[in-house]
Design an enzyme around this catalytic site. Structure first.
Site, PDB file in Angstrom:
ATOM      1  N   HIS A   1     103.258  86.820 121.405  1.00  0.00           N
ATOM      2  CA  HIS A   1     104.536  87.166 121.267  1.00  0.00           C
ATOM      3  C   HIS A   1     104.722  86.437 119.705  1.00  0.00           C
ATOM      4  CE1 HIS A   1     104.952  88.924 124.873  1.00  0.00           C
ATOM      5  NE2 HIS A   1     104.339  87.797 125.581  1.00  0.00           N
TER       6      HIS A   1
ATOM      7  N   ARG B 249     113.126  87.354 129.680  1.00  0.00           N
ATOM      8  CA  ARG B 249     112.036  87.343 128.661  1.00  0.00           C
ATOM      9  C   ARG B 249     110.868  86.279 129.298  1.00  0.00           C
ATOM     10  NH1 ARG B 249     113.138  90.812 124.509  1.00  0.00           N
ATOM     11  NH2 ARG B 249     115.518  90.781 124.191  1.00  0.00           N
TER      12      ARG B 249
ATOM     13  N   ASN C 107     100.404  92.254 122.072  1.00  0.00           N
ATOM     14  CA  ASN C 107     101.736  92.049 122.099  1.00  0.00           C
ATOM     15  C   ASN C 107     102.341  93.146 122.836  1.00  0.00           C
ATOM     16  OD1 ASN C 107     104.320  91.396 121.818  1.00  0.00           O
ATOM     17  ND2 ASN C 107     104.272  90.883 119.528  1.00  0.00           N
TER      18      ASN C 107
ATOM     19  N   ASP D  76      97.656  95.980 135.483  1.00  0.00           N
ATOM     20  CA  ASP D  76      96.581  96.487 136.286  1.00  0.00           C
ATOM     21  C   ASP D  76      95.491  96.887 135.444  1.00  0.00           C
ATOM     22  OD1 ASP D  76      97.920  95.965 138.755  1.00  0.00           O
ATOM     23  OD2 ASP D  76      98.269  98.003 139.105  1.00  0.00           O
TER      24      ASP D  76
ATOM     25  N   TYR E  87     112.594  87.871 114.682  1.00  0.00           N
ATOM     26  CA  TYR E  87     111.253  88.122 114.494  1.00  0.00           C
ATOM     27  C   TYR E  87     110.539  87.823 113.081  1.00  0.00           C
ATOM     28  CZ  TYR E  87     112.061  90.285 119.215  1.00  0.00           C
ATOM     29  OH  TYR E  87     112.340  90.255 120.348  1.00  0.00           O
TER      30      TYR E  87
ATOM     31  N   SER F  67     108.014  85.446 119.196  1.00  0.00           N
ATOM     32  CA  SER F  67     109.063  84.842 119.409  1.00  0.00           C
ATOM     33  C   SER F  67     108.797  83.857 120.628  1.00  0.00           C
ATOM     34  CB  SER F  67     110.466  85.624 119.847  1.00  0.00           C
ATOM     35  OG  SER F  67     110.265  86.384 120.902  1.00  0.00           O
TER      36      SER F  67
ATOM     37  N   HIS G 291     107.312  92.362 130.296  1.00  0.00           N
ATOM     38  CA  HIS G 291     108.186  91.695 131.477  1.00  0.00           C
ATOM     39  C   HIS G 291     108.416  92.642 132.679  1.00  0.00           C
ATOM     40  CE1 HIS G 291     109.406  89.240 128.181  1.00  0.00           C
ATOM     41  NE2 HIS G 291     109.963  90.227 127.322  1.00  0.00           N
TER      42      HIS G 291
HETATM   43  C1  DQA Z   1     108.231  89.945 121.844  1.00  0.00           C
HETATM   44  C2  DQA Z   1     109.084  89.531 123.004  1.00  0.00           C
HETATM   45  C3  DQA Z   1     109.581  90.563 123.763  1.00  0.00           C
HETATM   46  O1  DQA Z   1     110.389  89.872 124.985  1.00  0.00           O
HETATM   47  C4  DQA Z   1     110.224  91.624 123.200  1.00  0.00           C
HETATM   48  O2  DQA Z   1     110.763  92.638 124.177  1.00  0.00           O
HETATM   49  C5  DQA Z   1     109.663  92.242 122.190  1.00  0.00           C
HETATM   50  C6  DQA Z   1     108.822  91.473 121.086  1.00  0.00           C
HETATM   51  C7  DQA Z   1     107.850  89.020 120.759  1.00  0.00           C
HETATM   52  O3  DQA Z   1     106.591  89.308 120.156  1.00  0.00           O
HETATM   53  O4  DQA Z   1     108.142  88.091 120.549  1.00  0.00           O
HETATM   54  O5  DQA Z   1     109.633  93.466 121.780  1.00  0.00           O
HETATM   55  O6  DQA Z   1     106.993  90.661 122.675  1.00  0.00           O
END
Ligand code: DQA
Length: 146
Positions: free
Chosen positions: A101, A112, A75, A88, A23, A103, A81
């Site tokens: 996101h 993910r 985010n 909703d 991250y 990542s 997930h």
């Molecule tokens: C995330 C990706 C998600 O899978 C993870 O649970 C996060 C961060 C990202 O910003 O890459 O908490 O949302």
């Protein structure tokens, strides 16, 4: 004036020390400060929240709707997930929303790669670090500028 709400879900308060290899080392405060500067250059009014609680995020989406916000950048963290409640809330309020996101969720664990929220969003931006937030703000600026 265009108003955009930025919402961050669970564990994003730990950015900076949380898995920096995945991250990065920027904190959520760093991301917030930079986005606020960019928003002010676009003359966009921006607010920025983080919560570890799904219902808080749902409430913030409802509030953005009632207060007439133009768009949301979200985010959702791990809520991405599995949170049908956040999905909703976005479809119920029909606010223009971009999912971001840090990542590349498509290049990690299989769980993910599925977002239950992305199908009700304008689009999803991932894998570009915190530039995803800036890119989303740019797109909303382009959509809403008169
Ligand atoms: C995330 C990706 C998600 O899978 C993870 O649970 C996060 C961060 C990202 O910003 O890459 O908490 O949302």
């Amino acid at each position: 004036m265009i108003r955009i709400r930025v919402l961050n879900g669970s564990n994003l308060n730990l950015l900076g020390t949380r898995e920096p290899g995945v991250y990065g080392t920027q904190t959520l405060q760093d991301i917030k400060s930079r986005l606020e500067e960019e928003a002010s250059a676009y003359s966009i009014e921006l607010d920025f929240y983080q919560s570890n609680h799904e219902g808080d995020i749902v409430d913030r989406i409802h509030e953005a709707y009632h207060k007439g916000y133009n768009g949301i950048i979200i985010n959702p963290g791990a809520f991405t997930h599995y949170s049908y409640a956040i999905r909703d809330a976005i479809s119920a309020t029909n606010i223009s929303t971009i999912e971001v996101h840090l990542s590349n969720i498509h290049a990690r664990e299989e769980f993910r790669s599925r977002s239950v929220i992305a199908p009700v969003c304008m689009g999803q931006i991932c894998g570009l670090g915190s530039d995803a937030y800036s890119a989303a703000l740019f797109v909303l600026h382009r959509r809403f500028q008169s």
